[in-house]
Design a protein around this motif. Structure first.
Motif, PDB file in Angstrom:
ATOM      1  N   MET A  86       0.844  -1.178   0.000  1.00  0.00           N
ATOM      2  CA  MET A  86       0.000   0.000   0.000  1.00  0.00           C
ATOM      3  C   MET A  86       0.886   1.237   0.000  1.00  0.00           C
ATOM      4  SD  MET A  86      -3.124   0.636   2.544  1.00  0.00           S
ATOM      5  CE  MET A  86      -3.679   2.252   2.924  1.00  0.00           C
ATOM      6  N   ALA A  87       0.517   2.207  -0.814  1.00  0.00           N
ATOM      7  CA  ALA A  87       1.314   3.423  -0.950  1.00  0.00           C
ATOM      8  C   ALA A  87       1.221   4.271   0.320  1.00  0.00           C
ATOM      9  CB  ALA A  87       0.819   4.232  -2.142  1.00  0.00           C
ATOM     10  N   ASP A  88       2.302   4.967   0.590  1.00  0.00           N
ATOM     11  CA  ASP A  88       2.340   5.873   1.744  1.00  0.00           C
ATOM     12  C   ASP A  88       1.528   7.111   1.408  1.00  0.00           C
ATOM     13  OD1 ASP A  88       2.982   7.078   4.110  1.00  0.00           O
ATOM     14  OD2 ASP A  88       4.973   7.716   3.454  1.00  0.00           O
ATOM     15  N   THR A  89       0.464   7.374   2.145  1.00  0.00           N
ATOM     16  CA  THR A  89      -0.426   8.489   1.829  1.00  0.00           C
ATOM     17  C   THR A  89      -0.201   9.703   2.716  1.00  0.00           C
ATOM     18  OG1 THR A  89      -2.123   7.539   3.244  1.00  0.00           O
ATOM     19  CG2 THR A  89      -2.233   7.001   0.899  1.00  0.00           C
ATOM     20  N   TYR A  90       0.754   9.638   3.603  1.00  0.00           N
ATOM     21  CA  TYR A  90       1.047  10.777   4.462  1.00  0.00           C
ATOM     22  C   TYR A  90       1.786  11.840   3.659  1.00  0.00           C
ATOM     23  CZ  TYR A  90      -0.295   7.919   8.429  1.00  0.00           C
ATOM     24  OH  TYR A  90      -1.009   7.150   9.308  1.00  0.00           O
ATOM     25  N   ALA A  91       1.671  13.093   4.077  1.00  0.00           N
ATOM     26  CA  ALA A  91       2.361  14.185   3.396  1.00  0.00           C
ATOM     27  C   ALA A  91       3.869  13.970   3.498  1.00  0.00           C
ATOM     28  CB  ALA A  91       1.975  15.513   4.028  1.00  0.00           C
ATOM     29  N   PRO A  92       4.591  14.241   2.412  1.00  0.00           N
ATOM     30  CA  PRO A  92       6.057  14.078   2.454  1.00  0.00           C
ATOM     31  C   PRO A  92       6.685  15.011   3.487  1.00  0.00           C
ATOM     32  CG  PRO A  92       5.282  14.417   0.209  1.00  0.00           C
ATOM     33  CD  PRO A  92       4.124  14.652   1.113  1.00  0.00           C
ATOM     34  N   GLU A  93       7.729  14.521   4.122  1.00  0.00           N
ATOM     35  CA  GLU A  93       8.402  15.309   5.157  1.00  0.00           C
ATOM     36  C   GLU A  93       8.876  16.650   4.608  1.00  0.00           C
ATOM     37  OE1 GLU A  93      12.190  14.999   8.230  1.00  0.00           O
ATOM     38  OE2 GLU A  93      11.630  13.263   7.035  1.00  0.00           O
TER      39      GLU A  93
ATOM     40  N   THR B  40      -4.822  19.769  15.037  1.00  0.00           N
ATOM     41  CA  THR B  40      -4.874  19.193  13.695  1.00  0.00           C
ATOM     42  C   THR B  40      -3.753  19.753  12.831  1.00  0.00           C
ATOM     43  OG1 THR B  40      -7.266  18.882  13.847  1.00  0.00           O
ATOM     44  CG2 THR B  40      -6.310  18.880  11.642  1.00  0.00           C
ATOM     45  N   VAL B  41      -3.512  21.063  12.929  1.00  0.00           N
ATOM     46  CA  VAL B  41      -2.444  21.688  12.147  1.00  0.00           C
ATOM     47  C   VAL B  41      -1.093  21.110  12.560  1.00  0.00           C
ATOM     48  CG1 VAL B  41      -1.295  23.845  11.522  1.00  0.00           C
ATOM     49  CG2 VAL B  41      -3.786  23.797  11.796  1.00  0.00           C
ATOM     50  N   TYR B  42      -0.865  20.983  13.859  1.00  0.00           N
ATOM     51  CA  TYR B  42       0.391  20.385  14.326  1.00  0.00           C
ATOM     52  C   TYR B  42       0.536  18.947  13.827  1.00  0.00           C
ATOM     53  CZ  TYR B  42       2.029  24.095  17.437  1.00  0.00           C
ATOM     54  OH  TYR B  42       2.530  25.272  17.935  1.00  0.00           O
TER      55      TYR B  42
ATOM     56  N   ASN C 128       3.500  17.614  11.444  1.00  0.00           N
ATOM     57  CA  ASN C 128       4.384  16.568  11.961  1.00  0.00           C
ATOM     58  C   ASN C 128       4.243  15.253  11.196  1.00  0.00           C
ATOM     59  OD1 ASN C 128       5.506  18.196  13.944  1.00  0.00           O
ATOM     60  ND2 ASN C 128       3.862  17.742  15.389  1.00  0.00           N
ATOM     61  N   GLY C 129       3.398  15.246  10.161  1.00  0.00           N
ATOM     62  CA  GLY C 129       3.222  14.041   9.356  1.00  0.00           C
ATOM     63  C   GLY C 129       2.457  12.938  10.046  1.00  0.00           C
TER      64      GLY C 129
ATOM     65  N   GLY D 291     -11.724  15.768   5.493  1.00  0.00           N
ATOM     66  CA  GLY D 291     -12.061  16.531   6.694  1.00  0.00           C
ATOM     67  C   GLY D 291     -11.094  17.649   7.023  1.00  0.00           C
ATOM     68  N   GLU D 292     -10.983  17.907   8.311  1.00  0.00           N
ATOM     69  CA  GLU D 292     -10.194  19.032   8.790  1.00  0.00           C
ATOM     70  C   GLU D 292      -8.705  18.893   8.467  1.00  0.00           C
ATOM     71  OE1 GLU D 292     -10.688  21.873  12.554  1.00  0.00           O
ATOM     72  OE2 GLU D 292     -10.015  19.858  13.113  1.00  0.00           O
ATOM     73  N   ALA D 293      -8.176  17.691   8.513  1.00  0.00           N
ATOM     74  CA  ALA D 293      -6.764  17.486   8.187  1.00  0.00           C
ATOM     75  C   ALA D 293      -6.505  17.809   6.713  1.00  0.00           C
ATOM     76  CB  ALA D 293      -6.340  16.057   8.492  1.00  0.00           C
ATOM     77  N   HIS D 294      -7.425  17.450   5.846  1.00  0.00           N
ATOM     78  CA  HIS D 294      -7.284  17.772   4.426  1.00  0.00           C
ATOM     79  C   HIS D 294      -7.340  19.287   4.229  1.00  0.00           C
ATOM     80  CE1 HIS D 294      -7.582  17.445   0.083  1.00  0.00           C
ATOM     81  NE2 HIS D 294      -8.591  18.295   0.146  1.00  0.00           N
TER      82      HIS D 294
END
Length: 69
Positions: free
Chosen positions: A1-8, A38-40, A44-45, A52-55
């Motif tokens: 499964m691909a990593d869907t978190y924002a790149p560092e 949520t912003v933090y 912090n990835g 939602g709010e994170a998006h």
């Protein structure tokens, strides 16, 4: 499964943009109507930023493109 978190690197660049604007994470969150934790978490990835709010935070921070971009 691909990593869907924002790149560092994208998170570091977003922090740098906030610093260059001279605003804190808390101030950014308040200006955008997003919970500060949520912003933090996005910066912090720790969030996938898929919905939602994170998006919304990721789009406002310039980490992701929004639907209108």
């Amino acid at each position: 499964m691909a990593d869907t978190y924002a790149p560092e690197q994208a998170c570091l660049e977003a922090r740098k943009r906030l610093e260059l604007r001279g605003i804190s994470v808390k101030q950014f969150a308040e200006e955008n109507g997003i919970h500060v934790s949520t912003v933090y978490a996005v910066l912090n990835g720790q969030k996938k930023c898929l919905r939602g709010e994170a998006h919304r935070a990721a789009v406002a921070l310039g980490i992701k493109l929004g639907a209108d971009q």
